[in-house]
Enzyme design. Structure first.
Site, PDB file in Angstrom:
ATOM      1  N   GLY A  46       0.834  -1.195   0.000  1.00  0.00           N
ATOM      2  CA  GLY A  46       0.000   0.000   0.000  1.00  0.00           C
ATOM      3  C   GLY A  46       0.866   1.241   0.000  1.00  0.00           C
ATOM      4  CD  GLN A  51       3.426   5.734   2.619  1.00  0.00           C
ATOM      5  OE1 GLN A  51       2.437   5.202   2.158  1.00  0.00           O
ATOM      6  NE2 GLN A  51       4.434   5.047   3.138  1.00  0.00           N
ATOM      7  CB  CYS A  89       5.389   2.211   7.277  1.00  0.00           C
ATOM      8  SG  CYS A  89       4.904   3.699   6.404  1.00  0.00           S
ATOM      9  CG  LEU A  90       6.706   0.988   1.209  1.00  0.00           C
ATOM     10  CD1 LEU A  90       6.035   1.282  -0.120  1.00  0.00           C
ATOM     11  CD2 LEU A  90       7.853   0.003   1.023  1.00  0.00           C
ATOM     12  CG  HIS A 131      -0.291   1.207   7.378  1.00  0.00           C
ATOM     13  ND1 HIS A 131       0.706   0.802   8.223  1.00  0.00           N
ATOM     14  CD2 HIS A 131       0.300   2.043   6.471  1.00  0.00           C
ATOM     15  CE1 HIS A 131       1.849   1.376   7.849  1.00  0.00           C
ATOM     16  NE2 HIS A 131       1.632   2.129   6.788  1.00  0.00           N
ATOM     17  CD  GLU A 132      -0.992   2.400   2.871  1.00  0.00           C
ATOM     18  OE1 GLU A 132      -0.598   3.577   2.786  1.00  0.00           O
ATOM     19  OE2 GLU A 132      -0.229   1.439   3.051  1.00  0.00           O
ATOM     20  CG  HIS A 135       0.387   6.871   5.569  1.00  0.00           C
ATOM     21  ND1 HIS A 135       1.567   7.348   6.085  1.00  0.00           N
ATOM     22  CD2 HIS A 135       0.588   5.542   5.368  1.00  0.00           C
ATOM     23  CE1 HIS A 135       2.449   6.352   6.193  1.00  0.00           C
ATOM     24  NE2 HIS A 135       1.875   5.231   5.765  1.00  0.00           N
TER      25      HIS A 135
HETATM   26 ZN    ZN Z   1       2.788   3.420   5.702  1.00  0.00          ZN
END
Ligand code: ZN
Length: 158
Positions: A46, A51, A89-90, A131-132, A135
Site C-alpha cells: 500500500g 508518502q 511502512c515504506l 494503515h493507509e 497516513h
Molecule cells: Zn505506511
C-alpha cells in the site's frame, strides 16, 4: 509512469492532514499511476499520497500483487473485530512493530472516475486500509506500536 521518491519518517509532509479530491484531473491521474509504480517497485502492499509528498486523500493498496485498489477520499463506514500482528511502512524502512487493528473494515471511496463505491476487507486488507487511511490524517503506525520497533532485513511492508 514514474517512480516517485518515498518520504521517510521525520519528513513533515507525513504529519499533515490531506485535502479531499474534488475532481479528477490529469495531474491526479498521473499521481495515482506513479503511486502504483512506486508501490510495486518498492514491493509494498500500500501507499498513500503523502508518502510521495502530495497532500491529497488518495491511497493505493494491493495485498495480493494482482489487483490494486485505488481509494480516493476514503472513509471507514464500519469496523469490527481485532487482529494483532507485525506491521511495517515504506516510510519507516527496515523496521516493523506489533499493531492491533480491526479485523474487518468497510470503507467508502471514489474510484478514478470519481464514482462512489464500497470495499470490505478482512485480515491483511483491513490492516492495510487502516494503515493507509491513517497516513491521510498525518499518522504513522509507529504511534500505535505495542512494545518496540524491530529491525527487519526482508519483510513485506506497506
Ligand atoms: Zn505506511
Amino acid at each position: 509512469m514514474a517512480i516517485r521518491n518515498i518520504r521517510e519518517m521525520g519528513d513533515e509532509v507525513l504529519t499533515k492532514k490531506c485535502k479531499e479530491i474534488k475532481e479528477m484531473t490529469p495531474r491526479t491521474r498521473e499521481l495515482i499511476e506513479d503511486m502504483l509504480d512506486t508501490m510495486y517497485e518498492a514491493n509494498g502492499v500500500g501507499l498513500a499520497a503523502p508518502q510521495v509528498g502530495v497532500l491529497k486523500r488518495v491511497v493505493v493498496i494491493d495485498v495480493t500483487g494482482e489487483s490494486p485498489y485505488i481509494l480516493i477520499n476514503p472513509v471507514i463506514l464500519e469496523k469490527s473485530g481485532e487482529q494483532t500482528g507485525q506491521e511495517g511502512c515504506l516510510s519507516v524502512p527496515g523496521k516493523s512493530g506489533q499493531v492491533t487493528r480491526p479485523n474487518y473494515v468497510k470503507v467508502q471511496a471514489q474510484d478514478v472516475d470519481m464514482k462512489t463505491f464500497e470495499l470490505e476487507g478482512t485480515e491483511l486488507l483491513a490492516r492495510a486500509i487502516c494503515h493507509e487511511l491513517d497516513h491521510l490524517d498525518g499518522h504513522l503506525y509507529v504511534e500505535k506500536v505495542e512494545g518496540d520497533l524491530h529491525d527487519v532485513t526482508q519483510n513485506q511492508q506497506d
